[in-house]
Motif scaffolding. Structure first.
Motif, PDB file in Angstrom:
ATOM      1  N   GLY A  15       0.666  -1.470   0.270  1.00 13.72           N
ATOM      2  CA  GLY A  15      -0.253   0.532   0.022  1.00 13.72           C
ATOM      3  C   GLY A  15       0.798   1.037   0.438  1.00 13.72           C
ATOM      4  N   ALA A  16       0.337   1.882  -1.137  1.00 10.59           N
ATOM      5  CA  ALA A  16       1.372   3.751  -1.605  1.00 10.59           C
ATOM      6  C   ALA A  16       0.023   4.820  -1.299  1.00 10.59           C
ATOM      7  CB  ALA A  16       1.978   3.571  -2.606  1.00 10.59           C
ATOM      8  N   GLU A  17      -1.187   4.231  -0.794  1.00  9.38           N
ATOM      9  CA  GLU A  17      -1.976   5.096  -1.353  1.00  9.38           C
ATOM     10  C   GLU A  17      -3.242   4.711   0.518  1.00  9.38           C
ATOM     11  OE1 GLU A  17      -5.260   7.032  -5.328  1.00  9.38           O
ATOM     12  OE2 GLU A  17      -5.042   4.465  -4.542  1.00  9.38           O
ATOM     13  N   GLY A  18      -3.818   5.854   0.103  1.00 12.30           N
ATOM     14  CA  GLY A  18      -4.527   5.968   1.502  1.00 12.30           C
ATOM     15  C   GLY A  18      -5.131   7.506   1.446  1.00 12.30           C
ATOM     16  N   CYS A  19      -6.302   7.422   2.987  1.00 10.25           N
ATOM     17  CA  CYS A  19      -6.881   8.581   2.959  1.00 10.25           C
ATOM     18  C   CYS A  19      -6.838   8.400   4.820  1.00 10.25           C
ATOM     19  CB  CYS A  19      -8.026   9.384   3.008  1.00 10.25           C
ATOM     20  SG  CYS A  19      -9.064  10.485   3.320  1.00 10.25           S
ATOM     21  N   GLY A  20      -7.108   9.698   5.632  1.00 10.43           N
ATOM     22  CA  GLY A  20      -6.678   9.354   7.103  1.00 10.43           C
ATOM     23  C   GLY A  20      -6.729  10.620   7.819  1.00 10.43           C
ATOM     24  N   VAL A  21      -6.945  10.687   9.163  1.00 10.53           N
ATOM     25  CA  VAL A  21      -6.557  11.865   9.862  1.00 10.53           C
ATOM     26  C   VAL A  21      -5.056  11.353  10.483  1.00 10.53           C
ATOM     27  CG1 VAL A  21      -7.521  12.619  11.752  1.00 10.53           C
ATOM     28  CG2 VAL A  21      -9.373  12.032  10.159  1.00 10.53           C
ATOM     29  N   VAL A  22      -4.781  12.486  10.731  1.00  8.94           N
ATOM     30  CA  VAL A  22      -3.673  12.660  11.421  1.00  8.94           C
ATOM     31  C   VAL A  22      -3.763  12.553  12.580  1.00  8.94           C
ATOM     32  CG1 VAL A  22      -1.295  13.681  11.811  1.00  8.94           C
ATOM     33  CG2 VAL A  22      -2.362  14.462   9.458  1.00  8.94           C
ATOM     34  N   THR A  23      -3.315  11.367  13.381  1.00  4.03           N
ATOM     35  CA  THR A  23      -2.719  11.478  14.619  1.00  4.03           C
ATOM     36  C   THR A  23      -1.628  12.063  15.418  1.00  4.03           C
ATOM     37  OG1 THR A  23      -2.391   9.271  14.839  1.00  4.03           O
ATOM     38  CG2 THR A  23      -4.824   9.365  14.769  1.00  4.03           C
ATOM     39  N   ALA A  24      -0.548  12.210  14.875  1.00  7.09           N
ATOM     40  CA  ALA A  24       0.944  12.518  15.102  1.00  7.09           C
ATOM     41  C   ALA A  24       2.063  12.906  14.117  1.00  7.09           C
ATOM     42  CB  ALA A  24       1.610  11.463  16.308  1.00  7.09           C
ATOM     43  N   VAL A  25       2.809  13.554  14.523  1.00  8.93           N
ATOM     44  CA  VAL A  25       3.623  14.573  13.384  1.00  8.93           C
ATOM     45  C   VAL A  25       5.164  14.432  14.316  1.00  8.93           C
ATOM     46  CG1 VAL A  25       1.954  15.704  13.168  1.00  8.93           C
ATOM     47  CG2 VAL A  25       3.008  16.529  14.251  1.00  8.93           C
ATOM     48  N   GLY A  26       6.114  14.395  13.194  1.00 12.21           N
ATOM     49  CA  GLY A  26       7.440  13.862  13.384  1.00 12.21           C
ATOM     50  C   GLY A  26       7.760  15.630  14.313  1.00 12.21           C
TER      51      GLY A  26
END
Length: 324
Positions: free
Chosen positions: A64-75
């Motif tokens: 998998g390389a493609e998707g959609c979602g909600v960011v839960t953490a950032v670097g």
């Protein structure tokens, strides 16, 4: 926050049944990465090649390389993407999972009014169709394009984008159902594959097409050359029937000084500005109703093997998605 997640894992190359649901640690984003809770993941042909061993990958492997979602953490070094933001991408890794990580430099902002299935279905095929139509060959009114696999994911979007710039579209399909789909999306003419070069020349008063977009490869490439006008272009962007064998460039001279190019999406997403331009044109067109994104089917994450079987059967139309 949960520390484990469900994900699809292949532990060896093989048929679709090697794709099995497993429990893995939730990945941690690197300094320039974000962690995303997956709403939907796109299923693409490249993953069938990776799974089967045609393209080498390291096992165990989560596709998998493609998707959609909600960011839960950032670097630690990410400032331009926020927790809670909905994003899409075609440039992640291991999206057949409940969470995935992706570089903050490659995320695509999802409009508020865009559904998750549309947002997951659009990136790879939409960006591919966009670069083909808007950059690889610049077409306009009076130009003619031939499009293989015209009812597929890229093909269906490319038909619509070609019509938006005023081109005449000759679609190639393999079944009456797919012919009906191509016509419904706006194709001016729909042909079968057998001897299509002669038919294309008939439709263009003997001249041939300005461009042939060929994602089929081995079984269509020679016909694509024959269907192309003097100084026209064959855009080979896939190999669904196999890769084109080694090719004598002198044939291009004899066929009319033709151009042949073999592009890929990475070469048309060179920087943030180009990525943003392509994505904004696509999402604006979807939002205005000028571009229809077709979802051909959804599967629960656990049914990834069924999704691969469906895709490899070549009977599907539109995007296949996995929904955790």
């Amino acid at each position: 926050m949960t520390t484990t997640m469900q994900a699809i894992v292949a532990r060896q190359a093989g048929d679709p049944e090697v794709l099995r649901l497993d429990e893995l640690p939730v990945p941690a984003p690197g300094p320039r990465e974000v962690l995303v809770r997956t709403e939907a993941a796109g299923v693409n042909f490249i993953e069938t090649y990776q799974r089967s061993g045609v393209y080498p990958v390291s096992f165990p492997f989560t596709p998998g390389a493609e998707g959609c979602g909600v960011v839960t953490a950032v670097g630690a070094e990410v400032t331009e993407v926020s927790v809670g933001q909905r994003i899409a991408t075609a440039e992640a890794r291991a999206t057949y999972a409940e969470h995935f990580v992706v570089s903050a430099d490659t995320v695509l902002p999802v409009p508020e009014d865009m559904g998750s299935e549309t947002a997951a279905a659009l990136p790879l095929q939409g960006l591919t169709a966009h670069y083909l139509v808007r950059s690889t060959v610049r077409l306009g009114p009076g130009d003619t394009a031939v499009l293989t696999a015209a009812s597929g994911g890229v093909g269906g979007l490319a038909i619509q984008l070609l019509k938006r710039v005023g081109a005449t579209v000759i679609a190639l399909t393999s079944t009456p159902e797919k012919e009906e789909t191509a016509r419904g999306l706006g194709a001016d003419h729909v042909l079968g594959y057998e001897g299509f070069a002669e038919r294309v020349r008939e439709l263009t008063d003997g001249a041939g097409a300005d461009v042939v977009y060929d994602s089929v490869g081995r079984s269509t490439f020679d016909e694509s050359l024959r269907a192309t006008r003097v100084r026209g272009t064959v855009v080979l962007f896939g190999g669904a029937s196999g890769q084109v064998p080694p090719f004598d460039l002198q044939r291009l001279n004899g066929a009319g000084g033709l151009y042949v190019t073999r592009p890929s999406l990475a070469h048309y997403l060179r920087d943030a500005q180009e990525r943003a331009w392509r994505w904004s044109e696509l999402t604006d067109a979807v939002g205005s109703g000028d571009l229809t994104v077709r979802v051909g089917g959804t599967h629960p994450l656990a049914d990834a093997a069924a999704a691969h079987r469906d895709l490899e059967s070549r009977t599907t139309q539109g995007k296949l998605l996995l929904v955790p």
